[in-house]
Design an enzyme around this catalytic site. Structure first.
Site, PDB file in Angstrom:
ATOM      1  N   GLY A  92      28.897  81.858  59.727  1.00  0.00           N
ATOM      2  CA  GLY A  92      27.514  80.878  60.009  1.00  0.00           C
ATOM      3  C   GLY A  92      28.386  79.472  60.115  1.00  0.00           C
ATOM      4  CB  SER A 164      22.680  73.035  54.912  1.00  0.00           C
ATOM      5  OG  SER A 164      23.414  73.501  55.749  1.00  0.00           O
ATOM      6  CG  ASP A 313      29.840  79.599  49.748  1.00  0.00           C
ATOM      7  OD1 ASP A 313      28.647  79.818  49.930  1.00  0.00           O
ATOM      8  OD2 ASP A 313      30.725  78.932  50.381  1.00  0.00           O
ATOM      9  NE  ARG A 398      31.545  82.969  49.747  1.00  0.00           N
ATOM     10  CZ  ARG A 398      32.805  82.654  50.000  1.00  0.00           C
ATOM     11  NH1 ARG A 398      34.014  83.134  49.632  1.00  0.00           N
ATOM     12  NH2 ARG A 398      32.931  81.759  51.157  1.00  0.00           N
TER      13      ARG A 398
HETATM   14  C1  S3P Z   1      30.003  75.782  54.546  1.00  0.00           C
HETATM   15  C2  S3P Z   1      28.614  75.463  53.908  1.00  0.00           C
HETATM   16  C3  S3P Z   1      28.010  76.238  52.977  1.00  0.00           C
HETATM   17  C4  S3P Z   1      28.655  77.502  52.327  1.00  0.00           C
HETATM   18  C5  S3P Z   1      29.465  78.181  53.577  1.00  0.00           C
HETATM   19  C6  S3P Z   1      30.588  77.268  54.021  1.00  0.00           C
HETATM   20  C7  S3P Z   1      30.584  74.963  55.151  1.00  0.00           C
HETATM   21  O1  S3P Z   1      26.912  76.710  53.639  1.00  0.00           O
HETATM   22  O2  S3P Z   1      27.654  78.402  52.158  1.00  0.00           O
HETATM   23  O3  S3P Z   1      30.292  79.268  53.039  1.00  0.00           O
HETATM   24  O4  S3P Z   1      31.785  74.946  55.373  1.00  0.00           O
HETATM   25  O5  S3P Z   1      30.228  73.683  55.725  1.00  0.00           O
HETATM   26  P1  S3P Z   1      25.325  75.880  53.931  1.00  0.00           P
HETATM   27  O6  S3P Z   1      25.659  74.715  54.623  1.00  0.00           O
HETATM   28  O7  S3P Z   1      24.635  76.644  54.827  1.00  0.00           O
HETATM   29  O8  S3P Z   1      24.893  75.772  52.760  1.00  0.00           O
END
Ligand code: S3P
Length: 438
Positions: A92, A164, A313, A398
């Site tokens: 993501g 986020s 996480d 995870r």
């Molecule tokens: C991350 C942000 C978080 C986290 C992901 C890494 C990042 O996600 O859960 O593992 O590196 O910006 P969200 O922004 O969707 O909360």
């Protein structure tokens, strides 16, 4: 009630590089014309996919050693459109941050996609604000593949409905790529690595409050050196194991301790966990230290909403610690868990139920009482008697690692349907796990 069966004395380990910082090291290298030196880069599928995506657009990648790279960028305006789709696998962070950067580079045409899990995750959270900046980004509904035609974006003010860092960093990278202004506000601070890197490269961020800031051009991107510390999200598995030892401790060296990531330490300490921090220092704009987790008796603790973004996480492995807490475990305000690599609320609830633990599920979390001798279910009885249990990992690294920690802490058999997802963030996890226990 759940037995502890492991011991570890004097074991010191290192965990692989921080995933968030590794992705960002590639993206900031792309923006910085010339050669950036990166060490400690996480050589796992997620950040390697980001690296490969940009190498197909003109970023030159020269591997110097384990986790050590020279990234040479022709400068953002000399990147070229890739032929074929860019595959971000399970990540993501990779797809959302890269989408922001590419939307802001005029002339770039790209299609960004990923695996079956990634193609189910919501993209409207970035598509809507990017479109409001003038970006051309289209998905299949609100899902990847994302079709992007880069262009010059307009300055933008955004009050994010969710805490986020992926949304925040996506918009920041879009603004940086397009040399435009971004005013960004969130309710609770999400991880602030992008802000730290931007400042580390000599830029100024104007803060109205800790969760409301503005960045404006001209931005300065000069090739620098990034030393990526170990990932606290990976260290968390070993910290929980350390607390769950029957005797002894585990020391994890060189871990990133950015306060927007250390909610797991606060939560474990609130639950009675003894974690010592040694050798605190700052490297490349990020706090770093060594963490020692010592065998502890745990108890119930409330986890306030304000801590959630800083431990989001780590909730699966925190839940494993919660199984050993006197008074049980509860997590609420965690609806975002449903939008991760899997729906982690339902993945945890269903797996715990399959082991015979009685769990109450909510839209934004779950809770369970301490598993006790009285009223033990036949499934729990069977698992505790060594007859095995089955875990479905749902394409989620995870979830897999968390239940491997439960197996290691108890010594009880647990079968996981598939563990290959662990390669997305922590290659060598199982070997490391075997190496710390006596
Ligand atoms: C991350 C942000 C978080 C986290 C992901 C890494 C990042 O996600 O859960 O593992 O590196 O910006 P969200 O922004 O969707 O909360």
């Amino acid at each position: 009630m759940i037995p502890r069966n492991s011991r570890s004395f004097g074991r010191e380990i290192l965990v692989p590089g921080d995933k968030s910082l590794s992705h960002r090291s590639v993206l900031f290298s792309v923006l910085s014309k010339g050669t950036t030196y990166v060490s400690g880069f996480l050589e796992a599928e997620d950040p390697l996919n980001t690296m490969h995506a940009f190498s197909r657009m003109g970023l030159k990648v020269d591997k110097k050693g384990s986790g050590e790279y020279l990234f040479t960028s022709p400068g953002k305006s000399d990147l070229h459109s890739p032929s074929g789709e860019l595959d971000f696998g399970n990540a993501g962070t990779g797809i959302r941050l890269s989408a922001g950067l590419l939307c802001g580079i005029p002339g770039i045409h790209a299609i960004l996609t990923g695996d079956a899990s990634l193609r189910k995750r919501p993209m409207s959270r970035i598509m809507k604000p990017l479109a409001a900046m003038g970006a051309s980004i289209r998905g299949e509904g609100d899902k990847a593949p994302l079709k992007i035609e880069g262009r010059k974006l307009e300055s933008f003010s955004y009050k994010s409905p969710i805490a986020s860092a992926q949304v925040k960093s996506c918009l920041m990278l879009a603004a940086m790529a397009s040399e435009t202004t971004l005013d960004y506000e969130e309710e609770i601070l999400s991880r602030d690595h992008t802000e730290n890197m931007l400042r580390y490269l000599g830029n100024r961020i104007e803060y109205e409050s800790p969760t409301h800031f503005k960045i404006s051009p001209p931005y300065r991107f000069e090739p620098a050196e990034f030393r990526v510390p170990g990932d606290i999200s990976s260290a968390a598995f070993f910290l929980v194991l350390g607390l769950l030892l029957k005797e002894g401790s585990i020391l994890v060296r060189n871990v990133g301790l950015n306060p927007s990531r250390t909610g797991i330490l606060k939560a474990l300490e609130a639950m009675g966990g003894r974690i010592r921090i040694h050798n605190r220092r700052v490297e490349c704009g990020e706090p770093v230290g060594d963490l020692e987790a010592i065998s502890s008796n745990l108890h119930f603790a409330e986890i306030p909403e304000s801590w959630l973004p800083s431990l989001i996480d780590e909730i699966p492995v925190l839940t494993i610690a919660g199984l050993f807490a006197e008074g049980g475990f509860k997590i609420r305000h965690a609806k975002e868990l449903r939008a991760k690599e899997s729906d982690r609320i339902s993945a945890m609830v269903e797996n715990l139920r399959s082991l015979g633990i009685e769990v109450w599920e909510y839209e934004d979390g779950y809770e369970f009482s301490e598993p006790t001798k009285n009223g033990v279910s036949s499934e729990l009885d069977s698992w505790l008697n060594g007859k095995g249990g089955n875990i479905l990992t749902n394409m989620d690294h995870r979830i897999a690692m968390s239940f491997m920690i439960l197996r290691a802490a108890t010594g009880l058999p647990l079968d996981l349907d598939e563990t290959s997802w662990i390669e997305t963030s922590f290659p060598g996890f199982e070997k490391k796990l075997d190496s710390v226990l006596l």
